[in-house]
Motif scaffolding. Structure first.
Motif, mmCIF file in Angstrom:
data_model
loop_
_atom_site.group_PDB
_atom_site.id
_atom_site.type_symbol
_atom_site.label_atom_id
_atom_site.label_comp_id
_atom_site.label_asym_id
_atom_site.label_seq_id
_atom_site.Cartn_x
_atom_site.Cartn_y
_atom_site.Cartn_z
ATOM 1 N N ARG A 244 -5.389 -5.193 6.283
ATOM 2 C CA ARG A 244 -6.435 -4.239 6.686
ATOM 3 C C ARG A 244 -6.477 -3.042 5.746
ATOM 4 O O ARG A 244 -7.557 -2.553 5.386
ATOM 5 N N LEU A 245 -5.310 -2.568 5.316
ATOM 6 C CA LEU A 245 -5.260 -1.424 4.415
ATOM 7 C C LEU A 245 -5.846 -1.785 3.057
ATOM 8 O O LEU A 245 -6.580 -0.993 2.457
ATOM 9 N N ALA A 246 -5.506 -2.957 2.551
ATOM 10 C CA ALA A 246 -6.037 -3.375 1.257
ATOM 11 C C ALA A 246 -7.564 -3.468 1.303
ATOM 12 O O ALA A 246 -8.257 -3.060 0.365
ATOM 13 N N ILE A 247 -8.089 -3.970 2.406
ATOM 14 C CA ILE A 247 -9.542 -4.074 2.559
ATOM 15 C C ILE A 247 -10.178 -2.691 2.602
ATOM 16 O O ILE A 247 -11.204 -2.433 1.963
ATOM 17 N N LEU A 248 -9.564 -1.777 3.339
ATOM 18 C CA LEU A 248 -10.098 -0.422 3.439
ATOM 19 C C LEU A 248 -10.101 0.285 2.089
ATOM 20 O O LEU A 248 -11.076 0.951 1.720
ATOM 21 N N VAL A 249 -9.005 0.136 1.340
ATOM 22 C CA VAL A 249 -8.935 0.767 0.026
ATOM 23 C C VAL A 249 -9.990 0.180 -0.903
ATOM 24 O O VAL A 249 -10.640 0.900 -1.674
ATOM 25 N N PHE B 137 0.855 -1.183 0.000
ATOM 26 C CA PHE B 137 0.000 0.000 0.000
ATOM 27 C C PHE B 137 0.894 1.237 0.000
ATOM 28 O O PHE B 137 1.884 1.310 0.730
ATOM 29 N N VAL B 138 0.542 2.207 -0.838
ATOM 30 C CA VAL B 138 1.301 3.455 -0.939
ATOM 31 C C VAL B 138 0.359 4.630 -0.717
ATOM 32 O O VAL B 138 -0.755 4.660 -1.259
ATOM 33 N N LEU B 139 0.817 5.572 0.092
ATOM 34 C CA LEU B 139 0.063 6.795 0.342
ATOM 35 C C LEU B 139 0.996 7.980 0.165
ATOM 36 O O LEU B 139 2.065 8.028 0.777
ATOM 37 N N LEU C 4 -6.579 6.739 6.352
ATOM 38 C CA LEU C 4 -5.412 7.584 6.614
ATOM 39 C C LEU C 4 -4.768 7.255 7.953
ATOM 40 O O LEU C 4 -3.544 7.143 8.063
ATOM 41 N N ILE C 5 -5.581 7.111 8.977
ATOM 42 C CA ILE C 5 -5.044 6.811 10.304
ATOM 43 C C ILE C 5 -4.333 5.459 10.296
ATOM 44 O O ILE C 5 -3.225 5.314 10.826
ATOM 45 N N GLU C 6 -4.964 4.457 9.677
ATOM 46 C CA GLU C 6 -4.374 3.118 9.631
ATOM 47 C C GLU C 6 -3.036 3.139 8.888
ATOM 48 O O GLU C 6 -2.064 2.497 9.310
ATOM 49 N N ALA C 7 -2.973 3.885 7.779
ATOM 50 C CA ALA C 7 -1.736 3.958 7.008
ATOM 51 C C ALA C 7 -0.647 4.692 7.783
ATOM 52 O O ALA C 7 0.505 4.241 7.847
#
Length: 312
Positions: free
Chosen positions: A142-147, A65-67, A173-176
């Motif tokens: 978790r990030l992949a699911i959120l995205v 995941f990239v932000l 955002l918070i999770e990342a």
């Protein structure tokens, strides 16, 4: 207890603009010079390469995941980028709703979900400056699911769509951001919160914004000498303690004025000023407009904006 990271994300007021699935095959390259909007990407399958100005290139793999909180210039490409500059071509829409880069008639080497969002806060530049320039997280399902949820919700026309999207983006955002190793982060809030001594002082500021803080009082909270605290705080966050406090008071004041939740006197009290006149002087010096005029102009500026589809 107020969490500073949560407060940053909440004040940013993230708003979903666009997301889509992109695939690529063969040699390909995409260069983008954006307007500073937040860019996010999850690698659904395969691998590719990312270069963000000012950072070393990184190889991205499935599940990464990239932000980029403020994306101005970046390049994504196949692991072996094409030699020809002509291969930097616009994506081709496919029948399944995806967009394809590179070869069109072969199975994809990589599949990504990409998107961007804007910030509703008039102080977005200040708040984003406290965040890392680039967040790269590997192996966080978790990030992949959120995205994925953000992408699905942004394309749907279900009731309460905007409310759900706003909450999903805040959680994303918070999770990342909390997945970042704070001690390795660039100067900013995450690095400050990773320092146990500084974290105490930072949280005290956010918990009690109305207190007339001094450097000496904050140093005492951090169990450091005044000079050691000042130097350590300034190095970790990139701003001096009183500059940070003033910036937060003004950011909160702007948010209250923009939302028209309180009159000038109440806003002054809620951000730590003993009188409306003292607050007005400080606000005008910092912002360049008196509070009442700022509130009026912000009210006039709040108009719906059309979503952009040129994310990637």
């Amino acid at each position: 207890m107020i969490d500073p990271l949560t407060e940053v994300v909440t004040l940013l007021q993230p708003q979903a603009k666009f997301s889509k699935v992109v695939s690529a095959a063969g040699p390909w390259r995409v260069r983008r010079s954006g307007s500073g909007q937040l860019f996010y990407c999850v690698i659904l399958d395969g691998s590719c390469r990312l270069e963000v100005d000012g950072n070393e290139q990184i190889h991205l793999h499935q599940g990464d995941f990239v932000l980029i909180p403020s994306a101005y210039s970046f390049t994504m490409s196949s692991l072996e980028p094409p030699a020809s500059e002509e291969l930097d071509m616009p994506p081709v829409p496919l029948a399944n709703g995806e967009f394809r880069h590179g070869a069109q008639d072969v199975p994809p080497d990589v599949q990504l979900l990409v998107g961007h969002c804007s910030f509703g806060s008039p102080d977005a530049a200040l708040l984003v400056s406290l965040l890392p320039q680039l967040v790269h997280v590997r192996g966080e399902k978790r990030l992949a699911i959120l995205v994925q949820l953000v992408g699905e919700e942004s394309r749907a026309a279900r009731p309460a769509r905007d409310v759900i999207l706003a909450r999903l983006l805040e959680v994303l955002l918070i999770e990342a951001l909390r997945s970042v190793e704070g001690t390795d982060a660039a100067p900013g809030l995450l690095r400050g919160l990773a320092d146990e001594r500084l974290a105490v002082a930072i949280r005290r500021i956010h918990e009690n914004m109305t207190k007339p803080w001094t450097v000496a009082q904050l140093a005492k909270e951090a169990a450091l000498s005044r000079s050691a605290f000042f130097e350590r705080f300034s190095r970790a966050l990139g701003v001096a303690p009183m500059e940070y406090l003033l910036a937060w008071r003004m950011a909160l004041a702007k948010n209250l004025l923009r939302r028209q939740e309180a009159g000038i006197s109440e806003v002054a009290e809620r951000v730590g000023y003993g009188s409306a006149s003292a607050f007005s002087v400080a606000f005008t010096r910092h912002v360049g407009l008196p509070p009442a005029r700022y509130a009026r102009e912000q009210s006039e500026l709040q108009r719906p904006q059309r979503a952009s589809s040129s994310v990637f």
